[in-house]
Write a protein that holds these residues in place. Structure first.
Motif, short mmCIF file in Angstrom:
data_model
loop_
_atom_site.label_atom_id
_atom_site.label_comp_id
_atom_site.label_asym_id
_atom_site.label_seq_id
_atom_site.Cartn_x
_atom_site.Cartn_y
_atom_site.Cartn_z
N ASN A 49 0.82 -1.20 0.00
CA ASN A 49 0.00 0.00 0.00
C ASN A 49 0.86 1.26 0.00
O ASN A 49 1.98 1.28 0.53
CB ASN A 49 -0.94 0.00 1.19
CG ASN A 49 -1.95 -1.14 1.11
OD1 ASN A 49 -2.27 -1.64 0.03
ND2 ASN A 49 -2.44 -1.57 2.26
N PHE A 50 0.33 2.32 -0.57
CA PHE A 50 1.11 3.51 -0.92
C PHE A 50 1.82 4.16 0.26
O PHE A 50 3.05 4.25 0.29
CB PHE A 50 0.20 4.51 -1.63
CG PHE A 50 0.86 5.80 -2.01
CD1 PHE A 50 1.94 5.81 -2.88
CD2 PHE A 50 0.40 7.00 -1.51
CE1 PHE A 50 2.55 7.01 -3.24
CE2 PHE A 50 1.00 8.20 -1.86
CZ PHE A 50 2.08 8.21 -2.73
N LEU A 51 1.07 4.65 1.25
CA LEU A 51 1.71 5.38 2.34
C LEU A 51 2.64 4.50 3.17
O LEU A 51 3.76 4.92 3.49
CB LEU A 51 0.65 6.04 3.23
CG LEU A 51 -0.04 7.27 2.63
CD1 LEU A 51 -1.04 7.85 3.63
CD2 LEU A 51 0.96 8.34 2.21
N PRO A 52 2.26 3.27 3.54
CA PRO A 52 3.22 2.42 4.25
C PRO A 52 4.48 2.13 3.43
O PRO A 52 5.57 2.03 3.99
CB PRO A 52 2.43 1.14 4.53
CG PRO A 52 1.01 1.58 4.57
CD PRO A 52 0.91 2.67 3.52
N LEU A 92 3.08 6.55 -11.48
CA LEU A 92 3.05 5.95 -10.15
C LEU A 92 2.38 4.59 -10.25
O LEU A 92 1.22 4.49 -10.65
CB LEU A 92 2.28 6.84 -9.17
CG LEU A 92 2.01 6.25 -7.78
CD1 LEU A 92 3.32 5.94 -7.05
CD2 LEU A 92 1.14 7.20 -6.96
N THR A 93 3.12 3.54 -9.90
CA THR A 93 2.60 2.18 -9.93
C THR A 93 2.71 1.58 -8.54
O THR A 93 3.81 1.51 -7.98
CB THR A 93 3.39 1.30 -10.94
OG1 THR A 93 3.33 1.91 -12.23
CG2 THR A 93 2.80 -0.10 -11.01
N VAL A 94 1.57 1.19 -7.98
CA VAL A 94 1.51 0.70 -6.61
C VAL A 94 0.91 -0.70 -6.61
O VAL A 94 -0.21 -0.89 -7.09
CB VAL A 94 0.66 1.64 -5.72
CG1 VAL A 94 0.56 1.10 -4.30
CG2 VAL A 94 1.26 3.04 -5.72
N ALA A 95 1.64 -1.67 -6.07
CA ALA A 95 1.13 -3.03 -5.95
C ALA A 95 0.33 -3.13 -4.66
O ALA A 95 0.70 -3.82 -3.71
CB ALA A 95 2.28 -4.03 -5.95
N GLY A 96 -0.78 -2.42 -4.61
CA GLY A 96 -1.61 -2.35 -3.42
C GLY A 96 -2.57 -1.19 -3.58
O GLY A 96 -2.95 -0.81 -4.69
N GLY A 128 -3.40 12.25 -13.26
CA GLY A 128 -3.77 12.18 -14.67
C GLY A 128 -4.58 10.92 -14.92
O GLY A 128 -5.42 10.53 -14.12
N ASP A 129 -4.32 10.27 -16.05
CA ASP A 129 -5.02 9.03 -16.36
C ASP A 129 -4.56 7.93 -15.41
O ASP A 129 -3.51 8.03 -14.76
CB ASP A 129 -4.74 8.62 -17.80
CG ASP A 129 -5.30 9.63 -18.81
OD1 ASP A 129 -6.14 10.46 -18.41
OD2 ASP A 129 -4.89 9.57 -19.98
N GLY A 130 -5.36 6.85 -15.35
CA GLY A 130 -4.98 5.78 -14.44
C GLY A 130 -5.80 4.53 -14.64
O GLY A 130 -6.71 4.47 -15.48
N ALA A 131 -5.45 3.51 -13.87
CA ALA A 131 -6.17 2.23 -13.89
C ALA A 131 -6.19 1.68 -12.47
O ALA A 131 -5.13 1.58 -11.83
CB ALA A 131 -5.50 1.25 -14.85
N PHE A 132 -7.37 1.31 -12.00
CA PHE A 132 -7.55 0.82 -10.64
C PHE A 132 -8.38 -0.45 -10.68
O PHE A 132 -9.51 -0.45 -11.17
CB PHE A 132 -8.19 1.91 -9.77
CG PHE A 132 -7.39 3.18 -9.79
CD1 PHE A 132 -6.25 3.30 -9.03
CD2 PHE A 132 -7.73 4.21 -10.65
CE1 PHE A 132 -5.47 4.44 -9.10
CE2 PHE A 132 -6.96 5.36 -10.73
CZ PHE A 132 -5.82 5.48 -9.94
N THR A 133 -7.81 -1.52 -10.17
CA THR A 133 -8.36 -2.85 -10.35
C THR A 133 -9.78 -2.98 -9.82
O THR A 133 -10.64 -3.58 -10.47
CB THR A 133 -7.48 -3.89 -9.64
OG1 THR A 133 -6.13 -3.72 -10.06
CG2 THR A 133 -7.94 -5.30 -9.94
N TYR A 134 -10.04 -2.42 -8.63
CA TYR A 134 -11.31 -2.68 -7.96
C TYR A 134 -12.24 -1.47 -7.91
O TYR A 134 -13.42 -1.59 -8.23
CB TYR A 134 -11.06 -3.20 -6.55
CG TYR A 134 -10.30 -4.50 -6.53
CD1 TYR A 134 -10.85 -5.66 -7.06
CD2 TYR A 134 -9.00 -4.56 -6.02
CE1 TYR A 134 -10.15 -6.86 -7.06
CE2 TYR A 134 -8.29 -5.75 -6.01
CZ TYR A 134 -8.87 -6.90 -6.54
OH TYR A 134 -8.17 -8.08 -6.55
#
Length: 237
Positions: A49-52, A92-96, A128-134
């Motif tokens: 997750n991003f902040l952690p 910005l790519t976040v695995a969470g 900007g543009d993005g993609a969010f799984t859920y």
């Protein structure tokens, strides 16, 4: 924690310094008053997750390195403190999840943002543009969440200043009865499976909703799935 190779090492700048580096975009976008910026000049890839994840990067750096803010515990995770904004000039790519519930830090991303979820509470978020799984979810009426065009199956608004362009998403007004939403408090109870509905308030329980999405379980009743609006395409499971 080792900084991923694809991630630029950030600088700690004043708001004025950071604003100059991005040609005044910050002062043109943000409405609040901010002082300290964690500035990533390039692409950022984070595990978890991003902040952690940002805080974990700090814990792996020398304690006297002024580029890194202190951290404070939040439950079993950590978040950076002493930082008003996080700025990313690339992707910005976040695995969470990206979740900014407090007023600080806010977030600006110039490039494409990818994560499992994007959640805004009291913070200002401009991407900007993005993609969010859920899902993309905004709650609390003091925050702002503004995006370019994003791909996500669900957008949920609980009384937030939500400025999200998600043409292929289903939109839920979890606060009132917005006529432009696919679902609102007038039909949430009839449309969604009972584990994700607060029957008393006729609202979505977002934590339960997300848990079912992660598990691959349906959130809509079967008859609602069959009646998917043609202009939206197939309903997500």
């Amino acid at each position: 924690m080792r900084v991923p190779a694809a991630t630029t090492v950030p600088e700690r700048l004043s708001f004025a310094e950071a604003d100059t580096r991005v040609d005044g975009v910050l002062s043109a976008s943000f409405e609040g008053a901010y002082d300290t910026v964690l500035f990533f000049d390039g692409h950022v890839t984070l595990d978890g997750n991003f902040l952690p994840a940002v805080a974990a990067m700090h814990r792996g750096m020398p304690t006297n390195d002024r580029r890194w803010p202190p951290v404070k515990p939040v439950g079993r995770a950590y978040r950076p403190t002493g930082i008003d904004l996080i700025v990313v000039t690339g992707d910005l790519t976040v695995a969470g999840d990206i979740e900014l519930d407090e007023s600080r830090p806010g977030l600006y991303v110039a490039g494409t943002t990818r994560a499992e979820t994007l959640v805004g509470g009291d913070a200002e978020i401009y991407i900007g543009d993005g993609a969010f799984t859920y899902l993309v979810y905004g709650y609390y009426n003091h925050g702002i969440l503004e995006t370019g065009t994003v791909a996500t199956p669900w957008v949920i608004n609980s009384g937030h200043d939500l400025r999200v362009k998600a043409p292929d998403a289903y939109h839920i007004d979890n606060h009132g009865d917005d006529a432009d939403s696919d679902f609102s408090r007038s039909n949430i109870g009839a449309a969604f499976v009972s584990p994700v509905v607060d029957a008393e308030d006729a609202t979505i329980i977002v934590s339960a909703f997300l848990e079912r999405l992660r598990a691959g379980l349906p959130v809509l009743r079967p008859d609602v799935t069959a009646a998917a609006p043609s202009h939206r395409g197939d309903l997500p499971a």
